[in-house]
Design an enzyme around this catalytic site. Sequence first.
Site, PDB file in Angstrom:
ATOM      1  N   ASP A 108       0.858  -1.178   0.000  1.00 13.10           N
ATOM      2  CA  ASP A 108       0.000   0.000   0.000  1.00 13.10           C
ATOM      3  C   ASP A 108       0.898   1.233   0.000  1.00 13.10           C
ATOM      4  O   ASP A 108       1.487   1.586   1.024  1.00 13.10           O
ATOM      5  CB  ASP A 108      -0.911  -0.001   1.222  1.00 13.10           C
ATOM      6  CG  ASP A 108      -1.859   1.188   1.254  1.00 13.10           C
ATOM      7  OD1 ASP A 108      -1.834   2.001   0.309  1.00 13.10           O
ATOM      8  OD2 ASP A 108      -2.632   1.301   2.225  1.00 13.10           O
ATOM      9  N   ASP A 134       9.143   3.066   1.251  1.00 16.36           N
ATOM     10  CA  ASP A 134      10.385   2.474   1.750  1.00 16.36           C
ATOM     11  C   ASP A 134      10.407   0.968   1.501  1.00 16.36           C
ATOM     12  O   ASP A 134      11.445   0.393   1.134  1.00 16.36           O
ATOM     13  CB  ASP A 134      10.546   2.746   3.248  1.00 16.36           C
ATOM     14  CG  ASP A 134      10.854   4.209   3.545  1.00 16.36           C
ATOM     15  OD1 ASP A 134      11.307   4.918   2.620  1.00 16.36           O
ATOM     16  OD2 ASP A 134      10.636   4.639   4.691  1.00 16.36           O
ATOM     17  N   TYR A 148      -9.334  15.885  -6.368  1.00 12.91           N
ATOM     18  CA  TYR A 148      -8.764  14.919  -7.308  1.00 12.91           C
ATOM     19  C   TYR A 148      -8.082  15.636  -8.473  1.00 12.91           C
ATOM     20  O   TYR A 148      -6.950  15.308  -8.854  1.00 12.91           O
ATOM     21  CB  TYR A 148      -9.850  13.986  -7.834  1.00 12.91           C
ATOM     22  CG  TYR A 148      -9.360  13.093  -8.953  1.00 12.91           C
ATOM     23  CD1 TYR A 148      -8.445  12.085  -8.700  1.00 12.91           C
ATOM     24  CD2 TYR A 148      -9.810  13.290 -10.258  1.00 12.91           C
ATOM     25  CE1 TYR A 148      -7.980  11.275  -9.727  1.00 12.91           C
ATOM     26  CE2 TYR A 148      -9.359  12.486 -11.289  1.00 12.91           C
ATOM     27  CZ  TYR A 148      -8.435  11.482 -11.018  1.00 12.91           C
ATOM     28  OH  TYR A 148      -7.968  10.690 -12.040  1.00 12.91           O
ATOM     29  N   LYS A 202      -4.020  15.677  -9.737  1.00 22.05           N
ATOM     30  CA  LYS A 202      -3.565  15.375 -11.083  1.00 22.05           C
ATOM     31  C   LYS A 202      -2.842  16.562 -11.719  1.00 22.05           C
ATOM     32  O   LYS A 202      -1.957  16.381 -12.563  1.00 22.05           O
ATOM     33  CB  LYS A 202      -4.732  14.926 -11.955  1.00 22.05           C
ATOM     34  CG  LYS A 202      -5.270  13.556 -11.546  1.00 22.05           C
ATOM     35  CD  LYS A 202      -4.157  12.513 -11.533  1.00 22.05           C
ATOM     36  CE  LYS A 202      -4.621  11.141 -11.127  1.00 22.05           C
ATOM     37  NZ  LYS A 202      -3.532  10.136 -11.123  1.00 22.05           N
TER      38      LYS A 202
END
Length: 300
Positions: A94, A102, A184, A188
């Site tokens: 996720d 990491d 959103y 973008k």
Amino acid sequence: MTRPHTPPVKGQFAPTHRPGATGMSRRQQRLHERYGPCALVTGASSGIGREIARQLAASGLDLVLVARSAAPLHQLADELIAQHGIAIQVLPIDLASGDGVDELTTATTSTEIGLYVASAGFGTSGPFLDSTLDQERDMLRLNCEAVLATSLVFGRRFAARGRGGLVLLSSIVGFQGTPNAAHYAATKAYVQTLAEALHVELRAHGVDVLAAAPGPTHSGFADRASMTMSYALSPQDVAKGTLAALGRRPTALPGPLSRVLQYSLAPLPRRARVRIMGTVMAGMTADHQRTKAQIAGTTP
């Protein structure tokens, strides 16, 4: 290839998928020669990411498949290994979590990746004031922060090897503010401007950077964003147009619908584009808003 959770899914290259082999198109050969031997695709469990992985596999590239859910990744890996005889590393990670990037960085340290496709992301829709802060923060982490971090990691790796490619998934809503998908569209816009700048910066290092800005696409995105799309692109069209543009221009508008929408809006003043996109988005989210009103007992 290795994987920190469970044994990796592996396959061997079939001779017919070597560069220049019979049956490969010139585009497939170019992808393998320019970005081989391995490509990493996030959001590979569905939609555009899944289709890009399929098309890269057909070019003979080994793959690292990344998404939150392991089952669809393993299903895709089994399919592509059977079809193309490539090697695949499955990483159920996720990227919106605190240690996701990491974990991805560590898991791919010894893998010679030449192409990174940042397809993982999700959207929300509807009035901004109805949104929840937790969901919007998750979207910001995945759509922006994870793209920032992974672009830095793989951009440095590719610059050190003198070749490679970054594909960052933008959207036509990122070229102006978009009411009813305000945050959103803002995420973008971040991806779009980042990719445009990196296209110039990394060219001197032999690294190609592309912003892929599709229009409405039939994928899992619409369901999660509670949107209805009457006219939309197929993930196959978006993937094909994106990979064809890689290394040739800074932004791809894959599929005819994306180009029609963007070119029709481009000559207009920005404030006009904002109003038009708000009207379009309101229509796409109308069913969801009507359902919410019915549940609340306030249907007009």
